[in-house]
Scaffold this motif. Structure first.
Motif, PDB file in Angstrom:
ATOM      1  N   ARG A 199       1.001  -1.096   0.077  1.00  0.00           N
ATOM      2  CA  ARG A 199       0.068  -0.043  -0.192  1.00  0.00           C
ATOM      3  C   ARG A 199       0.973   1.273  -0.032  1.00  0.00           C
ATOM      4  NH1 ARG A 199      -4.753   0.742   4.361  1.00  0.00           N
ATOM      5  NH2 ARG A 199      -2.882   1.000   5.825  1.00  0.00           N
ATOM      6  N   ARG A 218      -3.150  -1.053  -4.780  1.00  0.00           N
ATOM      7  CA  ARG A 218      -4.293  -1.520  -4.231  1.00  0.00           C
ATOM      8  C   ARG A 218      -3.964  -2.847  -3.712  1.00  0.00           C
ATOM      9  NH1 ARG A 218      -9.566  -1.646  -7.250  1.00  0.00           N
ATOM     10  NH2 ARG A 218     -10.334  -1.760  -5.161  1.00  0.00           N
ATOM     11  N   PHE A 268      -8.210  -1.789   4.662  1.00  0.00           N
ATOM     12  CA  PHE A 268      -7.919  -2.561   3.058  1.00  0.00           C
ATOM     13  C   PHE A 268      -9.016  -3.068   2.684  1.00  0.00           C
ATOM     14  CE2 PHE A 268      -3.742  -2.917   5.558  1.00  0.00           C
ATOM     15  CZ  PHE A 268      -3.046  -2.722   4.495  1.00  0.00           C
TER      16      PHE A 268
END
Length: 428
Positions: free
Chosen positions: A25, A30, A46
């Motif tokens: 990240r 992503r 997340f």
């Protein structure tokens, strides 16, 4: 503007998995995190996938297809150290095989495996080897890290900190000359991404840090980093270490196990030279001394290191407590406890029956603790039992609060002790 590439990460709630998730990240990717219980990861921001890899539903490509759709990369960092055969097969073989089959064309994948499984004779090594064979059949890159350390710790790395922080001695197996080349978890994450973007080819690739240290020197360095004075090194005979490991296996003491002992006895020296020649210089890891001194230790580091070895000690004390309480409840003659509640309003028969039934329940709690059965649930059961005993005897014989040696008053610190037990059992 193109969206950031997506990575599907299995085992994202593990020690290595969390570091991979955060590092990816930070790199701008992503990260879609898969875990059996992903609630904490969702709280950390997340995207999550709830997937129990031991469940049959995760053993089909149909389950994984929607989750892997649009992913540029897949990282499998899932694994278990012990359990029944069907759990090992699900986590290491069946679920990964289904995932690899569901990957879209052009998706690059990597399996985080373990050093030393070629010669190890454990269930973990056996199923890890099978998992590697499945990955190899799908063209998945296989990475075998050595000892992984980080600013946080879990499992084996927590055990190392705990041993280093013991008050009187630093125990090592034999002479403590076993060789390790630890790698920092964030450096490992950078290497994983470099391998995903430029795969090093078929076969298993070992990775570790550039600095070799012995077990004795590593534990002493961890102790020094915590600001603790040096203590004598205790050279533990192999037979004694095996005995502790067997107790750990039976009682499910986590990293105090035969699997952990096998690694400590042989060392973890990952032969990283071949992979380093493939990687760019920017992805080369730091040495042990460099990353150990990269940040100052905090109070949480010292507390965690000292409290970690209190976990098994606390469970042993609670086992002794419930065992003694159960035996007394079953076998103590009624003449010794009936006079304690002379005005209860209950018949002697009912009082004796309550004592004997309570004794059986106490022994069941002791047995559950000894076998490591659903320890968090047992923590709440213990809280309920002691609270129930306290309220019951307060009603039956309130004078027990005034006994010279404490009486019911002792139940208050016991409740706090069991609360500490619950806190220490939640490691993630």
């Amino acid at each position: 503007m193109n969206p950031a590439p997506t990575v599907l990460l299995l085992g994202a709630d593990g020690f290595i998995g969390r570091h991979i998730a955060f590092e990816f990240r930070n790199m701008g990717f992503r990260v879609r995190c898969s875990a059996r219980r992903p609630r904490a990861l969702a709280q950390m921001g997340f995207d999550t996938v709830a997937a129990d890899l031991t469940s049959a539903e995760t053993h089909t490509p149909k389950f994984w297809a929607p989750h892997v759709q649009g992913c540029a990369y897949v990282v499998n960092a899932a694994g278990i150290l012990d359990g029944p055969d069907d759990a090992f097969q699900g986590v290491h073989i069946l679920a990964p095989k289904a995932l690899y089959a569901a990957m879209p064309k052009g998706c690059s994948a990597l399996l985080v495996s373990t050093v030393g499984i070629d010669t190890a004779d454990t269930d973990f090594a056996h199923y890890r080897r099978q998992g590697e064979a499945v990955a190899d059949a799908f063209g998945v890159t296989i990475l075998r890290p050595g000892l992984v350390l980080a600013d946080t710790s879990y499992g084996g790395s927590s055990l190392a900190r705990g041993l280093a922080a013991l008050p009187l001695v630093t125990p090592v197996i034999g002479k403590g000359g076993q060789v390790f080349n630890p790698i920092h978890a964030t450096d490992l994450a950078a290497i994983i991404m470099a391998c995903l973007q430029n795969p090093p080819g078929p076969g298993a690739h070992e990775v570790g840090g550039p600095e070799r240290v012995t077990l004795k020197d590593m534990l002493q360095a961890l102790r020094a980093r915590l600001g603790l004075r040096p203590v004598r090194v205790l050279h533990m005979p192999d037979t004694l270490a095996r005995g502790f490991a067997r107790v750990g296996d039976v009682m499910k003491f986590g990293p105090i196990s035969s699997t952990a002992l096998a690694q400590l006895r042989s060392g973890v020296d990952a032969q990283e030279a071949d992979l380093m020649r493939h990687l760019p210089a920017s992805a080369h890891p730091r040495g042990f001394t460099e990353f150990l001194n990269a940040r100052p230790p905090g109070t949480q580091d010292l507390w965690q290191a000292r409290l970690y070895m209190m976990k098994p000690a606390l469970r042993l004390v609670l086992i002794l407590l419930w065992l003694a309480s159960g035996l007394l409840g079953l076998f103590l003659p009624s003449v010794h406890f009936l006079p304690l509640a002379p005005n209860s309003g209950l018949s002697d028969f009912v009082m004796i029956a309550m004592a004997r039934i309570g004794g059986l329940v106490d022994l069941a709690i002791a047995a559950g603790l000894a076998r490591g059965w659903r320890l968090r649930l047992l923590g709440w059961v213990q809280m309920a039992m002691i609270a129930g005993y306290t309220l019951s005897f307060t009603w039956l014989a309130p004078g027990l609060w005034l006994l010279p040696l404490g009486g019911l008053l002792k139940n208050l610190p016991l409740l706090v002790l069991i609360w500490l037990f619950l806190v220490l059992e939640e490691e993630r």
